[in-house]
Design a protein around this motif. Structure first.
Motif, short mmCIF file in Angstrom:
data_model
loop_
_atom_site.label_atom_id
_atom_site.label_comp_id
_atom_site.label_asym_id
_atom_site.label_seq_id
_atom_site.Cartn_x
_atom_site.Cartn_y
_atom_site.Cartn_z
N UNK A 91 69.73 35.93 41.97
CA UNK A 91 71.11 36.76 41.47
C UNK A 91 72.00 35.55 40.92
N UNK A 92 72.43 34.94 41.99
CA UNK A 92 73.47 33.76 41.45
C UNK A 92 73.20 33.17 40.23
N UNK A 147 80.07 24.43 36.01
CA UNK A 147 79.66 25.71 36.67
C UNK A 147 79.73 25.73 37.99
N UNK A 148 79.39 24.64 38.69
CA UNK A 148 79.28 24.72 40.00
C UNK A 148 80.70 24.98 40.72
N UNK A 149 81.79 24.24 40.13
CA UNK A 149 83.04 24.17 40.37
C UNK A 149 83.54 25.64 40.11
N UNK A 150 83.25 26.30 39.11
CA UNK A 150 83.78 27.81 38.94
C UNK A 150 83.02 28.73 39.80
N UNK A 155 79.61 33.03 41.76
CA UNK A 155 80.14 32.74 43.07
C UNK A 155 80.50 33.99 44.18
N UNK A 156 81.07 34.86 43.23
CA UNK A 156 81.28 36.30 44.08
C UNK A 156 79.90 36.78 44.71
N UNK A 157 78.97 36.73 43.93
CA UNK A 157 77.55 37.48 44.25
C UNK A 157 77.31 36.72 45.42
N UNK A 175 79.79 25.84 49.59
CA UNK A 175 78.52 26.74 50.08
C UNK A 175 77.63 26.86 48.63
N UNK A 176 77.65 26.45 47.63
CA UNK A 176 76.93 26.79 46.58
C UNK A 176 75.99 25.86 46.48
N UNK A 177 76.22 24.42 47.09
CA UNK A 177 75.29 23.41 47.36
C UNK A 177 74.38 23.24 46.09
N UNK A 178 74.84 22.88 44.99
CA UNK A 178 74.23 22.55 43.74
C UNK A 178 73.38 23.67 42.98
N UNK A 179 73.75 24.99 43.37
CA UNK A 179 73.39 26.13 42.75
C UNK A 179 73.53 25.97 41.09
N UNK A 180 74.74 25.48 40.92
CA UNK A 180 75.40 25.76 39.52
C UNK A 180 74.72 24.87 38.84
N UNK A 181 74.35 23.51 39.39
CA UNK A 181 73.52 22.75 38.68
C UNK A 181 72.24 23.12 38.15
#
Lengths: 357, 310
Positions: free
Chosen positions: B23-24, B45-48, B211-213, B226-232
């Protein structure tokens, strides 16, 4: 074009500075001037007034891998230092300075060296990854005392203390209670990386569960990260789908897993810090680290002139590890007995923990 | 032991958690697809996502209004996108590096706000799971498809919408032409800057939702980084998906399914070292990327700033 490049460089620098402000080096609380004890009359020269009575404050600096409020490893150290501060009589007697979120070992090493050169009485590297840095730095500052953990290795240096938590003991108790409460006889464990304090806790937990029910199925998954909350949560989901009715986990990313436990009404056992506040209905007990006992010993030794060379361990017997039960979860009487007997057994030595491998 | 993997429970479990995990990635990677199709690589993206996650969490915690929380996360992401657009479109900054700058800003700022405004890890009541009547009772399928939360469904709905906008609308044509040949688009009267502003802000908005998801739908907590690299990974999934929404969906699902497969492998006690299991999704992604790299070509003007010749 050149102007643009310059603008851009400026921007990146700005972004880096702002980024750095928030993350790696939050230093607080700032060294506060001793305003309270100063006599009301002395307004101009407060520093010189109370020379004979005022004792120099004991100054501690600590470098931590995660945040001071991570409800886990770093928080356990920060809380311990605050308790000591309270006992010793506040900031004027005991000064704490810290750097949190120091995941990057290089940055941590720079911070440790900075603190040492600023003349702190005790500089703590709260993470086994900082060991090799300390080994290099400590000989350069023979007057400063260093401590690091979790480990037993002081490198044979006279100004390095080492400290460790016997997390297998609390793990064993948690495991014994968990096995007594499990009805499906399947327990899920969410760990970060298969090493150090985490592995010790998990292995102890498994041994404790198997001591109560030899046929219990303790399933362990390591997610390969200390920060991936989403994957920790999904690992917990997987355990629940596979039939686990009790979960535990260690390190700061388990906050995601605790949420899953609560959502599915599955019991949770915590470690490193008291995690009951996150899910009061399902957290049964948490193993909590109280480093203040061994820290107080270290401080006494430093005041007596011994700057290191000794390793400390916190365990159930010396009060450095405490099993804190969640008052909002009512433990069945006979399980409560199991818990008390297990804790007592470990303390008096009648229970020895066999970690297998 | 390996045969344990082929039971219904396990297959259902893998699919259900794969769908959640993806989902994210979907929100972030679909947003990034728009930006890249118009020729802008947004590495922020990760920062956003982190700022969006914090904003949503904070609003949900203080007001309890989840709709408002998502809106604020979108707004925060959009503002980040606006700043990114200014730096890349007006200042012609090197996109990769400035994106990393924005990432670090988001990482630091979300941490700072968390420390000052919350101070400790808390939980929030997020989007509940929706059990669609009748359908959610279908054995297996019900658990996989019909008992997720609203933000999961919305993420999947986004894929056909994005496909439609990119391929069937004038706006999509403009976006694609700006990403392929900005000079030609400009000469035909398309505002290159305007289109890129739109896609970068849209990308930021969707990253905020990503991020909200996490913070108010899937995990219901906020923690530093908490995103821990997800954005990349989301950025990588855009390449993986060949800059097409359906390809991105495929990549996100593949990556997430393999990730949940490795979780099951560990849970079932199949004797593979955890370190190897954890690597599986990444190794597989690299392999597929290597195998597919020669077949798809990215937008020609990707990462190239456009300077109008007057």
């Amino acid at each position: 074009m050149k102007k643009n490049v310059r603008l851009f460089v400026l921007f990146v620098l700005l972004a880096l500075v702002v980024g750095a402000c928030g993350t790696p080096a939050t230093v607080a609380p700032a060294p506060v001037q001793p305003t309270e004890p100063a006599a009301p009359a002395a307004t101009e020269e407060p520093a010189a007034t109370e020379e004979p009575a005022a004792e120099e404050p004991f100054r501690v600096a600590v470098v931590m891998p995660s945040a001071i409020n991570d409800l886990a490893f770093s928080q356990s150290m920060h809380d311990a230092l605050l308790r000591i501060q309270e006992e010793m009589g506040g900031e004027s007697m005991f000064e704490i300075v810290y750097s949190e979120n120091m995941f990057v070992v290089d940055d941590a090493a720079a911070a440790l060296r900075d603190y040492a050169s600023q003349g702190f009485d005790l500089v703590i590297g709260h993470g086994s990854q900082y060991g090799s840095s300390l080994q290099e730095i400590a000989p350069d500052f023979p007057e400063t005392s260093f401590a690091w953990g979790t480990t037993v290795d002081t490198f044979g240096l006279p100004n390095v203390f080492a400290y460790e938590a016997a997390s297998d003991q609390g793990g064993f108790v948690n495991g014994a209670i968990a096995a007594s409460l499990s009805e499906s006889n399947i327990i899920g464990v969410v760990g970060p990386i298969e090493t150090g304090d985490a592995k010790l806790y998990v292995d102890g937990f498994k041994a404790g569960a198997e001591a109560i029910k030899p046929d219990i199925d303790v399933r362990v998954s390591y997610i390969g990260s200390f920060s991936d909350v989403a994957l920790a949560s999904e690992a917990a989901n997987t355990h629940v789908s596979a039939g686990a009715d009790v979960l535990t986990g260690t390190a700061q990313m388990v906050v995601g897993a605790i949420g899953v436990a609560e959502e599915n009404d599955v019991l949770w056992f915590g470690t490193q810090s008291n995690q009951a506040s996150l899910a009061p209905s399902v957290v049964v007990a948490s193993q909590v680290y109280h480093w203040e006992g061994i820290l107080a010993e270290m401080i006494d030794m430093i005041k007596g002139g011994t700057l290191g060379g000794q390793s400390f361990i916190i365990d159930l017997a010396n009060g450095g590890e405490v099993i804190e039960f969640n008052p909002e979860y009512e433990l069945v009487a006979n399980v409560n007995t199991v818990a008390e007997q297990t804790i007592q057994g470990i303390i008096d030595g009648s229970i020895t923990i066999d970690l297998g491998q | 032991m390996i045969s344990d993997l082929f039971s219904v429970t396990v297959l259902v479990g893998i699919l259900a958690s794969g769908i959640r995990l993806a989902t994210p990635y979907l929100y972030a990677a679909i947003g990034e697809t728009f930006a890249q199709r118009s020729g802008v690589l947004n590495l922020g993206v990760e920062g956003q996502m982190l700022l969006g996650a914090f904003a949503a969490f904070y609003v949900a915690l203080t007001t309890g209004n989840l709709g408002l929380a998502v809106l604020v996360a979108m707004l925060v992401g959009a503002i980040m996108g606006l700043a990114m657009a200014f730096v890349t479109v007006n200042l012609h900054a090197q996109q990769g590096i400035s994106g990393i700058g924005f990432y670090l800003f988001g990482l630091g700022m979300s941490d700072l706000l968390f420390q000052k405004m919350l101070g400790t890890v808390e939980t929030v009541r997020g989007f509940p799971r929706i059990h669609i009547p009748v359908l959610s009772d279908i054995p297996g399928l019900g658990q996989i498809f019909f008992s997720q939360n609203l933000m999961v469904y919305a993420a999947y709905l986004l894929v056909p919408i994005a496909w439609f906008v990119l391929n069937k609308t004038t706006l999509g044509l403009k976006i694609r032409s700006v990403g392929e040949n900005p000079e030609a688009a400009d000469s035909l009267g398309v505002s290159v800057a305007g289109v890129r502003y739109f896609t970068i802000v849209l990308g930021g908005t969707l990253s905020g939702v990503a991020g909200a998801s996490l913070s108010i739908a899937l995990l219901n907590v906020f923690q530093q980084n908490m995103t821990s690299g997800l954005g990349f990974i989301a950025v990588a999934l855009v390449y993986f998906g060949g800059w097409r929404p359906w390809g991105v969906l495929g990549g996100a699902l593949l990556f997430s399914m393999v990730n949940s497969l490795q979780l099951w492998i560990q849970v079932l006690g199949i004797p593979i070292p955890s370190d190897i299991a954890v690597m599986m999704p990444y190794v597989l992604t690299i392999l597929v990327l290597v195998a597919s790299v020669s077949r798809v070509r990215g937008p020609s003007a990707l990462t190239k700033p456009f300077e109008r010749e007057d």
